[in-house]
Design a protein around this motif. Structure first.
Motif, PDB file in Angstrom:
ATOM      1  N   TYR A 290      33.492  76.249   4.220  1.00 40.54           N
ATOM      2  CA  TYR A 290      32.288  75.250   4.439  1.00 40.54           C
ATOM      3  C   TYR A 290      31.241  76.294   5.299  1.00 40.54           C
ATOM      4  CZ  TYR A 290      36.186  72.378   2.993  1.00 40.54           C
ATOM      5  OH  TYR A 290      37.255  71.622   2.319  1.00 40.54           O
ATOM      6  N   PRO A 291      30.295  77.045   4.660  1.00 39.77           N
ATOM      7  CA  PRO A 291      29.681  77.768   5.440  1.00 39.77           C
ATOM      8  C   PRO A 291      28.694  77.041   6.312  1.00 39.77           C
ATOM      9  CG  PRO A 291      29.322  78.052   2.872  1.00 39.77           C
ATOM     10  CD  PRO A 291      30.158  76.920   3.289  1.00 39.77           C
ATOM     11  N   GLU A 292      28.510  75.850   6.209  1.00 41.08           N
ATOM     12  CA  GLU A 292      27.518  74.843   6.941  1.00 41.08           C
ATOM     13  C   GLU A 292      28.035  74.920   8.430  1.00 41.08           C
ATOM     14  OE1 GLU A 292      29.217  73.743   4.612  1.00 41.08           O
ATOM     15  OE2 GLU A 292      30.162  71.867   4.813  1.00 41.08           O
ATOM     16  N   ALA A 297      29.807  75.617  14.243  1.00 38.77           N
ATOM     17  CA  ALA A 297      31.317  75.004  14.932  1.00 38.77           C
ATOM     18  C   ALA A 297      32.007  76.195  15.735  1.00 38.77           C
ATOM     19  CB  ALA A 297      32.365  74.839  13.870  1.00 38.77           C
ATOM     20  N   THR A 298      32.311  75.602  17.082  1.00 36.77           N
ATOM     21  CA  THR A 298      33.012  76.677  17.759  1.00 36.77           C
ATOM     22  C   THR A 298      34.468  76.228  18.349  1.00 36.77           C
ATOM     23  OG1 THR A 298      30.937  77.234  18.766  1.00 36.77           O
ATOM     24  CG2 THR A 298      32.680  77.745  20.218  1.00 36.77           C
ATOM     25  N   LEU A 299      35.250  76.776  18.391  1.00 34.83           N
ATOM     26  CA  LEU A 299      36.604  76.664  18.878  1.00 34.83           C
ATOM     27  C   LEU A 299      36.906  77.101  19.789  1.00 34.83           C
ATOM     28  CD1 LEU A 299      39.614  75.586  18.391  1.00 34.83           C
ATOM     29  CD2 LEU A 299      40.228  77.794  17.025  1.00 34.83           C
ATOM     30  N   TYR A 331      32.370  87.177  12.055  1.00 37.37           N
ATOM     31  CA  TYR A 331      31.362  85.726  11.807  1.00 37.37           C
ATOM     32  C   TYR A 331      30.474  86.043  12.829  1.00 37.37           C
ATOM     33  CZ  TYR A 331      33.969  84.011   7.819  1.00 37.37           C
ATOM     34  OH  TYR A 331      34.539  83.890   6.455  1.00 37.37           O
ATOM     35  N   GLY A 332      30.705  86.193  14.144  1.00 35.52           N
ATOM     36  CA  GLY A 332      29.817  86.091  15.206  1.00 35.52           C
ATOM     37  C   GLY A 332      28.440  86.425  15.052  1.00 35.52           C
ATOM     38  N   ILE A 419      40.168  69.571   8.683  1.00 39.34           N
ATOM     39  CA  ILE A 419      39.250  69.793  10.018  1.00 39.34           C
ATOM     40  C   ILE A 419      37.681  69.409   9.579  1.00 39.34           C
ATOM     41  CG2 ILE A 419      38.335  71.688  11.594  1.00 39.34           C
ATOM     42  CD1 ILE A 419      40.702  73.203  11.523  1.00 39.34           C
ATOM     43  N   GLU A 420      37.458  69.940   8.283  1.00 37.05           N
ATOM     44  CA  GLU A 420      36.039  69.697   7.873  1.00 37.05           C
ATOM     45  C   GLU A 420      35.939  67.989   7.733  1.00 37.05           C
ATOM     46  OE1 GLU A 420      33.482  71.063   7.263  1.00 37.05           O
ATOM     47  OE2 GLU A 420      32.172  69.941   5.961  1.00 37.05           O
TER      48      GLU A 420
END
Ligand code: GDG
Length: 475
Positions: A290-292, A297-299, A331-332, A419-420
């Motif tokens: 889910y690239p959006e 999103a931050t965990l 990803y960062g 989660i999504e």
């Protein structure tokens, strides 16, 4: 009214609920009635030849209405009883991790020795009508050791961790002795109905126990009552903390920092039962599928240090360092890091604000007795705009918290989908689910837990509890 005597591996300050988990719950039960709290001081004394330390002398102090009595352990006992049998045999096996168990023969000897030491030191402090409440896997044979010394008091036991199914239990070389010793208690409390089922199956198949009623079992010449007493939290304390200055400051800071972003939160001891690597993998899958969520999103994963002297915990630490480093590297962006991994203890007063600022909590243990973080997260939410709980079906809490999004934490894709779903759930649905969850945890809070267990213990029909019983000889 009978005095309450609580026995647990470690004691704490009954007036200060800073520590979380068991310490909060036990402190709460003692605050209600006053009494005695007995356990290990947390100190280790080295024995040196002539100067052999008097490590088994007790230390006593009075805190409010509670008398705290502790003893130190010798290094050998600490290594065999605490690091060894409790945390390298019982903890992994009861959490289904036979691969991590170390069945070293010296460990069980240390475990027996310390339980006998606890019994010897506790006995002279007891009054005949004291109600004794023993906690957790460190002290399973304590009642048997007390009975062997002639103790006839009512003794209850509560297991905070899961009770495994019979064939997993049977992997422990001395499983029969261990389970038989539970019959020296008058009441055994477990976290969930599935734990009760596992226990009953074990004693029926391995010890030919007779089921007298839903909650009463007869085996080894004793009748035992067993039941599910799911532990709760002190909701009012949590609401107080959320509304106090620290709670509000934390909430505002986090909301500001993450206003454009989706905040996900995990709060756990760094323990292999908590499913942390699988959780980070599921978060990685979320970003991939889910690239959006990228750049949004931050965990935040708080993993407080735990049992660092046990080897398996060191391996987990390295695994988490590497997984979190890899996901941030892959990803960062200059202005966004997907995972904030904090391997430190966070002050308890900050947790409610952090819970409240989070859109989703990830509580995804591979196995857990209950899991209080799930309940704390629900308690801390704003009912008008609550966050959503993604909860492992393998946490004891899942039996009660059906309106959470239940997941199988081994299923990385399925967890990412949940989660999504949690991140995109409508406000109406979140509010509806939260209402149901909140009323359930309010009804079954920590006060309910203490009083239900203690009432059951007070009224349990006592069997042969007027002295040593035959099967306890030679504990
Ligand atoms: C055992 C069973 C059962 C966590 N990190 C920090 C922190 N915590 C607090 C949480 C919560 C407590 O510790 C953890 O309780 P859990 O229930 O989640 O897990 P265990 O420690 O494994 O507890 C468990 C429990 O006993 C009670 O019966 O539910 O299944 O395994 O309160 O908030 N607290 C602070 N800083 C942290 O970094 N202050």
């Amino acid at each position: 009214m009978s005095r309450l005597v609580v026995v647990s591996n470690r004691t704490g300050d009954p007036r200060n609920p800073a520590a979380g988990g068991l310490a909060v719950a036990v402190g709460e039960s003692l605050r209600q009635t006053g009494g005695l709290w007995f356990g290990w001081s947390g100190k280790i004394q080295d024995e040196h030849g002539d100067e052999k330390a008097h490590y088994d002398d007790v230390h006593a102090q009075t805190v409010g209405d509670v008398q705290l009595v502790t003893l130190d352990l010798s290094r050998r006992d600490y290594e065999t009883y605490y690091l060894g049998y409790a945390n390298s045999v019982l903890w992994p096996v009861f959490h289904y991790r036979l691969d991590l168990a170390d069945f070293d023969i010296r460990f069980v000897a240390g475990y027996r020795r310390v339980n006998e030491l606890f019994a010897r030191k506790l006995l002279p402090l007891l009054r005949s009508d004291d109600l004794i409440w023993v906690h957790d896997y460190h002290l399973i044979p304590l009642a048997a050791a007390l009975r062997a010394l002639g103790c006839g008091n009512r003794i209850g036991f509560f297991l905070h961790i899961p009770m495994p199914p019979p064939l997993i239990m049977a992997a422990i070389p001395e499983h029969e002795w261990l389970m038989k010793s539970l019959f020296a208690y008058d009441l055994v409390g477990l976290q969930s109905e599935s734990d009760v089922t596992h226990f009953c199956h074990y004693v029926e198949s391995e010890a030919h126990a007779e089921r007298l009623s839903r909650e009463r079992l007869r085996a080894f010449n004793r009748t035992l009552r067993v039941g599910a007493y799911p532990i709760g939290i002190d909701i009012d304390e949590f609401v107080r903390l959320a509304e106090a200055k620290d709670g509000r400051d934390m909430f505002l800071r986090m909301r500001e920092e993450y206003s454009r972003r989706r905040l996900l939160l995990g709060v756990d001891r760094l323990d292999y039962s908590k499913g942390l690597p699988q959780r980070v993998e599921a978060f990685r899958e979320l970003l991939a599928r889910y690239p959006e969520n990228r750049n949004r999103a931050t965990l935040i994963q708080i993993a407080s240090p735990s049992r660092e002297k046990v080897g398996a915990y060191d391996d987990l630490r390295r695994q988490m360092d590497s997984l979190c480093g890899a996901i941030n590297g892959d990803y960062g962006e200059l202005d966004w890091m997907p995972v904030r991994y904090i391997h430190r203890n966070v002050a308890r007063k900050r947790l409610p604000g952090l819970y409240r600022a989070s859109r989703v909590a990830l509580v995804t243990p591979l196995r857990d007795g209950m899991n209080l973080v799930a309940k704390e997260f629900i308690a801390a939410q704003d009912p008008a705009d609550p966050g959503m709980l993604v909860l492992s079906r393998f946490a004891g809490a899942a039996e009660q918290l059906k309106e959470a999004l239940l997941v199988n934490p081994y299923d990385i894709e399925g967890t990412a989908q949940a989660i999504e779903r949690a991140l995109t759930m409508s406000a109406d649905e979140r509010i509806q689910r939260h209402d149901a969850l909140l009323s359930r945890i309010r009804k079954h809070d920590v006060h309910w837990w203490c009083s239900t267990f203690l009432q059951a213990l007070k009224h349990v029909e006592q069997d042969v509890a007027c002295g040593p019983t035959p099967h306890h000889e030679g504990l």
